[in-house]
Motif scaffolding. Structure first.
Motif, PDB file in Angstrom:
ATOM      1  N   GLU A 135     -12.280   3.116 -17.793  1.00 12.28           N
ATOM      2  CA  GLU A 135     -10.982   3.507 -17.249  1.00 12.28           C
ATOM      3  C   GLU A 135     -10.159   2.267 -16.905  1.00 12.28           C
ATOM      4  OE1 GLU A 135      -9.702   6.808 -16.580  1.00 12.28           O
ATOM      5  OE2 GLU A 135     -11.355   7.216 -17.953  1.00 12.28           O
ATOM      6  N   VAL A 136      -8.857   2.353 -17.117  1.00  7.86           N
ATOM      7  CA  VAL A 136      -7.891   1.388 -16.598  1.00  7.86           C
ATOM      8  C   VAL A 136      -6.857   2.180 -15.822  1.00  7.86           C
ATOM      9  CG1 VAL A 136      -6.131  -0.322 -17.109  1.00  7.86           C
ATOM     10  CG2 VAL A 136      -8.207  -0.247 -18.486  1.00  7.86           C
ATOM     11  N   ARG A 137      -6.721   1.862 -14.520  1.00  2.00           N
ATOM     12  CA  ARG A 137      -5.779   2.577 -13.664  1.00  2.00           C
ATOM     13  C   ARG A 137      -4.671   1.617 -13.230  1.00  2.00           C
ATOM     14  NH1 ARG A 137      -8.470   5.831  -9.077  1.00  2.00           N
ATOM     15  NH2 ARG A 137      -6.719   7.235  -9.495  1.00  2.00           N
ATOM     16  N   VAL A 138      -3.479   2.156 -13.097  1.00  2.00           N
ATOM     17  CA  VAL A 138      -2.295   1.364 -12.774  1.00  2.00           C
ATOM     18  C   VAL A 138      -1.826   1.732 -11.373  1.00  2.00           C
ATOM     19  CG1 VAL A 138       0.018   0.700 -13.487  1.00  2.00           C
ATOM     20  CG2 VAL A 138      -1.663   1.403 -15.215  1.00  2.00           C
ATOM     21  N   ALA A 139      -1.650   0.718 -10.528  1.00  2.00           N
ATOM     22  CA  ALA A 139      -1.214   0.946  -9.148  1.00  2.00           C
ATOM     23  C   ALA A 139       0.173   0.348  -8.931  1.00  2.00           C
ATOM     24  CB  ALA A 139      -2.200   0.333  -8.168  1.00  2.00           C
ATOM     25  N   SER A 140       0.953   1.018  -8.123  1.00  2.00           N
ATOM     26  CA  SER A 140       2.316   0.561  -7.842  1.00  2.00           C
ATOM     27  C   SER A 140       2.393  -0.300  -6.586  1.00  2.00           C
ATOM     28  CB  SER A 140       3.243   1.769  -7.664  1.00  2.00           C
ATOM     29  OG  SER A 140       2.832   2.556  -6.552  1.00  2.00           O
ATOM     30  N   ASP A 141       1.398  -0.213  -5.702  1.00  2.00           N
ATOM     31  CA  ASP A 141       1.466  -0.931  -4.430  1.00  2.00           C
ATOM     32  C   ASP A 141       0.068  -0.983  -3.820  1.00  2.00           C
ATOM     33  OD1 ASP A 141       2.516  -2.304  -2.305  1.00  2.00           O
ATOM     34  OD2 ASP A 141       4.074  -0.830  -1.847  1.00  2.00           O
ATOM     35  N   TYR A 142      -0.036  -1.617  -2.649  1.00  2.00           N
ATOM     36  CA  TYR A 142      -1.296  -1.757  -1.922  1.00  2.00           C
ATOM     37  C   TYR A 142      -1.233  -0.987  -0.603  1.00  2.00           C
ATOM     38  CZ  TYR A 142      -1.643  -5.921  -4.933  1.00  2.00           C
ATOM     39  OH  TYR A 142      -1.660  -6.796  -5.994  1.00  2.00           O
ATOM     40  N   PRO A 143      -2.341  -0.385  -0.167  1.00  2.00           N
ATOM     41  CA  PRO A 143      -2.369   0.195   1.182  1.00  2.00           C
ATOM     42  C   PRO A 143      -2.218  -0.908   2.228  1.00  2.00           C
ATOM     43  CG  PRO A 143      -4.228   0.957  -0.144  1.00  2.00           C
ATOM     44  CD  PRO A 143      -3.603  -0.165  -0.894  1.00  2.00           C
ATOM     45  N   ARG A 144      -1.623  -0.554   3.381  1.00  2.00           N
ATOM     46  CA  ARG A 144      -1.396  -1.564   4.409  1.00  2.00           C
ATOM     47  C   ARG A 144      -1.819  -1.052   5.783  1.00  2.00           C
ATOM     48  NH1 ARG A 144       4.589  -4.024   2.735  1.00  2.00           N
ATOM     49  NH2 ARG A 144       4.066  -4.413   0.548  1.00  2.00           N
ATOM     50  N   HIS A 145      -2.400  -1.948   6.547  1.00  2.00           N
ATOM     51  CA  HIS A 145      -2.719  -1.706   7.951  1.00  2.00           C
ATOM     52  C   HIS A 145      -2.677  -3.075   8.604  1.00  2.00           C
ATOM     53  CE1 HIS A 145      -4.649   0.117  11.489  1.00  2.00           C
ATOM     54  NE2 HIS A 145      -5.346  -1.008  11.562  1.00  2.00           N
TER      55      HIS A 145
END
Length: 990
Positions: free
Chosen positions: A606-616
């Motif tokens: 699988e190759v997955r594409v992310a638009s952003d990162y989770p933040r805390h």
């Protein structure tokens, strides 16, 4: 029998859920129907062999974490050669089945594998048998063990061997051919593979008939008689609930693939690095708990390495692999004191973290979860997950050096809470730039510090319905569409093409932050030899990523780099991109040509594409450049950086110290040199200057990373006990951006970054009398970390000469290589004896010097030989055969796994003779029993060379006459039908 290629999920295989789908408890809906069909098949006859990757009968083992492997038989020390005497001593010693079951439960082992009918333990059968042929007891030890296990919830499997070759190992015949022949009414030689196959075939059926509560067979490789007579299919029909496990082979009809005693791994406990079978195949790691000694009790109380053994136990669970631990029962059944003590320790140590292991799957793979492997500052560990990966466990097996923080890739999971599993303490944590940082850790367990991370699931990944994939090449049945179908049991295969590219179409212009890549785990992570078979990593090494508007015009890559050869999900950060199309171009993979099954092969699930990162951002990561606790001067300013820690960095660090970041309170406990890591971004090669406590600046050159993608550069700095100031600036006109710094101890003197060095020719080089010249080439690849001031060159003995300059590089990063070649000439009068020519590589890590050396041994041929070459020489082609150690062989190695198929050969190219004619070919070999080589010269008619021997570590020589042509010849050693002996070397005389 040769190993077949690793298992591949075939078309029509039931899809396993992707992360976040239905829980495992619902995976086997329709179990009753499947069992009913199995019973129907049993009534109708043996079904054909087929790969059943998942089946209801496997569920109990899938729910297991560990098993106990018991090699215990007639040759357990002190060895018995009389079956009745052995049985008397077992009973008189107080053997009790409940003891084994209770010890297994201390290890939380759900099953026991009993290996008594074993080739090296006298072929004893611990049950009353009606079939003569080898030792059988009157007391039913097997039946007692099965009953005791059933009463306490521990299953029992029976080990069966295919190998008769050790029938007289102690000088006493342990196989009774005459008795079995009389029983069968025909002549059967049990010392042959066919005869032993017939005998053991009958034993399989006897056990199936008499022990219905057994749970299956653990089979040590295959026998042709079994396969020809459809034994496995009959087991499936007669005992459809039983499991079949095979050692070191991925045989389709088997339920379980067992990987035997894998070593040579870094860290040593990370056993999964050496396995070769991808999930969801049911997989075991079988290994010895005592650090030294045999699989069986050899009369010694061998030590147990707690760190290694516990690390393996947890690391295997982190890859959904079952730990089959071998303990060495004595004649009376009890374990030596060191093993009993370890079992007692585990019984007390496991309960507090058992929730993180029991029924859990490995995280970072097809079941979801954060990234396992190497983390910050030398930390290493694994992830285990629950059914939908909402709850994850971070197992820190190696703690970070000098840090109270663990930092790992979050794989897009938004973490809501972190607690220490043992204490229940809520932990501070920070999340940004794709990383989860667990802060303020002050309670480290010696072996495994475990944190429970609750998550709100994965965020910011585009759905599989949005992304379309195409590729420049694909193997039939494994198209690029498999990369984005959300199904981890299907994969794209590049069909041996390199470079090769994958294009992802997002449907419209979209924001992109990073790619998450799950490669098929069908190969080890690094080059190795396993049972004489060459293996290597079929994973991405160097790559480039392009972003484009139309899928045709790409421009310059937005990211270039090397991907570490490691298991689990890997990431490519891209900074902030806005595009419809992305192209991942794989320039090469980690595999080398010495391992043909993996060379230039690539499979990605699988190759997955992310638009952003989770933040805390609560309680940000210590020593971030933009922290309000730091001083900034001149043009230094805080800037947005999506992939950076805290989503910010400091830019404007150029033109000298007037624009700088100063850390005021960098604390260490003791004065000395420390490793300072600078995480930075830069579009072009540049440099930092680091001033500690007002001292002279230390220059740190850095490579290009891209403006929004941080990398790390480590240097050595002197710090004093207590508080220190660290000022960072750049003398470049436009310096790098600074994300953060980290301080830790210097690497130990024993640490050397992992490299792969190949030298050609490899192994002993045999030369004739008189002056000789030799062409030597070498290649060094950096497999981890980064190094500086690299120099590679041979060193020749006195009286020898060398042509060619040393090869140098100012630095090497992950996946980069240097190569060189030289001509080395011996003394004018020729060699007087053996010579060693070292090819040396010198380099530095964090200012510390290191040297790597590979020898080219050069020896003079005996006077009666006109040609001589080692079987393992790099000048030969080995097919699917492979080198293995042999202390008594020439050069300390030989080639094994010859024969049995057309690709298991050694071909000697460029065998040069002055004139055509008949020559005597001498074959040095080892063998146990009777086997044959086939010798084919220049693709002519094969010549058989039958040989006999008494041991695989005892070299012998045979010879055949061959006809050669003047000049270059090819000699192929093979046996396409049957197993051949192991080959040490060839030589020629007139």
């Amino acid at each position: 029998m040769r190993l077949p290629p690793p298992f591949r999920s075939g078309p029509g295989r039931r899809r396993l859920r992707s992360p976040g789908a239905a829980s495992r408890s619902r995976r086997f809906a329709g179990v009753a129907l499947a069992l009913a069909l199995a019973l129907v098949a049993a009534l109708l006859g043996a079904p054909p062999a087929s790969a059943e990757v998942e089946h209801p009968r496997q569920q109990w083992m899938r729910d297991s974490t560990a098993g106990l492997f018991l090699h215990w038989g007639m040759f357990t020390a002190p060895a018995h050669t009389d079956c009745a005497a052995w049985e008397r001593d077992v009973t008189a010693g107080g053997w009790n089945a409940d003891y084994w079951v209770d010890e297994a439960k201390k290890l939380r082992a759900s099953y026991i594998v009993l290996a008594t009918f074993h080739s090296r333990l006298g072929y004893a059968r611990p049950w009353p048998s009606a079939i003569p042929g080898s030792c059988a007891t009157e007391r039913d030890f097997l039946g007692e063990l099965v009953a005791a296990g059933k009463a306490k919830g521990v299953r029992v499997m029976l080990y069966m061997t295919d190998d008769p070759q050790w029938h007289n190992e102690l000088g006493v015949e342990t196989l009774d051919s005459a008795a079995y022949s009389a029983y069968k009414g025909q002549q059967v030689d049990l010392t042959t593979r066919d005869g032993f196959g017939m005998y053991s075939y009958d034993l399989f059926h006897e056990v199936m008939d008499n022990y219905p509560d057994l749970s299956g067979f653990w089979i040590d490789n295959d026998n042709a008689y079994w396969e020809k007579n459809k034994l496995y299919e009959q087991i499936r029909a007669e005992r459809p609930s039983w499991l079949l496990s095979n050692n070191n082979e991925d045989t389709p009809i088997m339920d379980t693939v067992s990987n035997e005693q894998k070593t040579g791994i870094t860290p040593a406990y990370d056993y999964p690095q050496a396995t070769f079978t991808p999930m969801p195949r049911l997989t075991e790691a079988d290994y010895k708990l005592p650090t030294a000694g045999a699989w069986w009790y050899d009369g010694k109380d061998n030590a147990v390495d707690y760190g290694l053994s516990i690390g393996r136990y947890v690391a295997n669970a982190g890859s959904s692999i079952k730990s089959l631990m071998a303990e060495t029962a004595m004649v009376n059944g009890r374990f030596p004191p060191s093993q009993e003590k370890f079992n007692d320790f585990m019984d007390g140590w496991l309960p507090s973290i058992w929730s993180s292991l029991q029924g859990a799957e490995g995280g970072g793979y097809m079941y979801g979860g954060m990234q396992p492997g190497f983390w910050n500052d030398g930390a290493h560990g694994v992830i285990t997950v629950d059914d939908d990966a909402r709850t994850q466990y971070v197992h820190v097996l190696t703690r970070p050096k000098g840090q109270d923080t663990v930092r790992l890739r979050d794989n897009g999971y938004r973490v809501t809470e972190v607690t220490d599993v043992r204490t229940g303490k809520r932990m501070e944590f920070s999340q940004s730039g794709g990383y989860l940082s667990i802060l303020g850790i002050d309670a480290w367990d010696t072996y495994d510090t475990v944190f429970k991370a609750r998550t709100a699931g994965q965020q910011h990944f585009y759905k599989s319905s949005v992304v379309k994939a195409s590729a420049s090449a694909a193997k039939e049945g494994h198209p690029a569409g498999n990369l984005v179908d959300g199904d981890y049991t299907t994969y794209w295969d590049s069909d041996g093409n390199q470079p090769v590219s994958v294009t992802l179409d997002l449907g419209k212009r979209r924001k992109v932050a990073y790619l998450a890549v799950n490669q098929t785990e069908w190969s080890p992570t690094h080059a190795r030899e396993s049972f004489g078979r060459p293996e290597d990593s079929a994973r991405i090494m160097n790559y480039q990523v392009y972003a484009g508007k139309d899928g045709k015009n790409w421009g310059e890559p937005v990211r270039s780099g090397a991907m570490r050869s490691a298991r689990g999900v890997q990431f490519i950060d891209l900074g902030t991109q806005n595009s419809r199309y992305l192209k991942l171009e794989v320039l090469n993979t980690w595999s080398g040509s010495q391992a043909p099954p993996f060379f230039e092969q690539l499979r990605i699930d699988e190759v997955r594409v992310a638009s952003d990162y989770p933040r805390h951002t609560a309680g940000g990561l210590p020593l971030e450049a933009e922290s309000k606790h730091n001083d900034r001067s001149g043009k230094a300013r805080s800037s947005q950086c999506t992939a950076c820690s805290g989503a910010k960095q400091v830019t404007g660090l150029g033109g000298g110290s007037r624009s700088s970041v100063t850390y005021r309170d960098v604390e260490v406990a003791e004065s000395g040199d420390y490793r300072l890591q600078l995480d930075y971004t830069t579009a072009a090669a540049s440099s930092f200057a680091v001033r500690v406590n007002g001292g002279a600046p230390i220059t740190a050159p850095v490579d290009a990373t891209g403006l929004e993608v941080p990398e790390g550069k480590a240097i050595a700095v002197p710090l004093r006990a207590g508080s220190n100031t660290v000022e960072v600036f750049s003398d470049a006109e436009r310096g790098p951006g600074l994300d953060r710094i980290a301080v830790g101890p210097m690497p130990p003197a024993s640490y050397v970054p992992k490299t792969t060095m190949t030298v050609d020719p490899a192994g002993v080089v045999w030369v004739g009398p008189g002056q000789q010249s030799l062409k030597v080439s070498a290649k060094l690849r950096l497999d981890e970390d980064s190094v500086d001031n690299v120099r590679m060159a041979p060193t020749v003995p006195a009286g020898w000469t060398i042509e060619g300059a040393p090869v140098t590089a100012s630095s090497l990063r992950l996946g980069q290589t240097i190569t060189g070649s030289w001509t080395i000439t011996g003394p004018p009068a020729g060699q007087s004896g053996p010579a060693q020519i070292p090819v040396k590589v010198d380099f530095q890590t964090v200012g510390l010097p290191h040297t790597i050396t590979k020898m080219v041994p050069v020896q003079v041929r005996p006077a009666d030989r006109i040609f001589m070459r080692e079987a393992e020489s790099s000048q030969n082609v080995l097919g699917s055969a492979g080198p293995t150690s042999c202390s008594r062989c020439s050069g300390g190695q030989k080639v094994r796994n010859l024969g049995g198929s057309s690709d298991a050969f050694v071909r000697f190219d460029d065998v040069v003779v002055d004139s055509a004619g008949e020559y005597q070919l001498f074959i040095d070999y080892t063998v146990n029993g009777d086997r044959s080589f086939l010798v084919t010269v220049n693709d002519g008619t094969a010549i058989e060379a039958p040989v006999s021997g008494v041991g695989n570590d005892t070299p012998a020589t045979t010879s055949v006459s061959v006809s050669l042509q003047a000049g270059s010849n090819t000699i192929k050693i093979h046996n396409d039908e049957d197993s051949a002996p192991d080959l040490d070397r060839l030589s020629l005389s007139r």
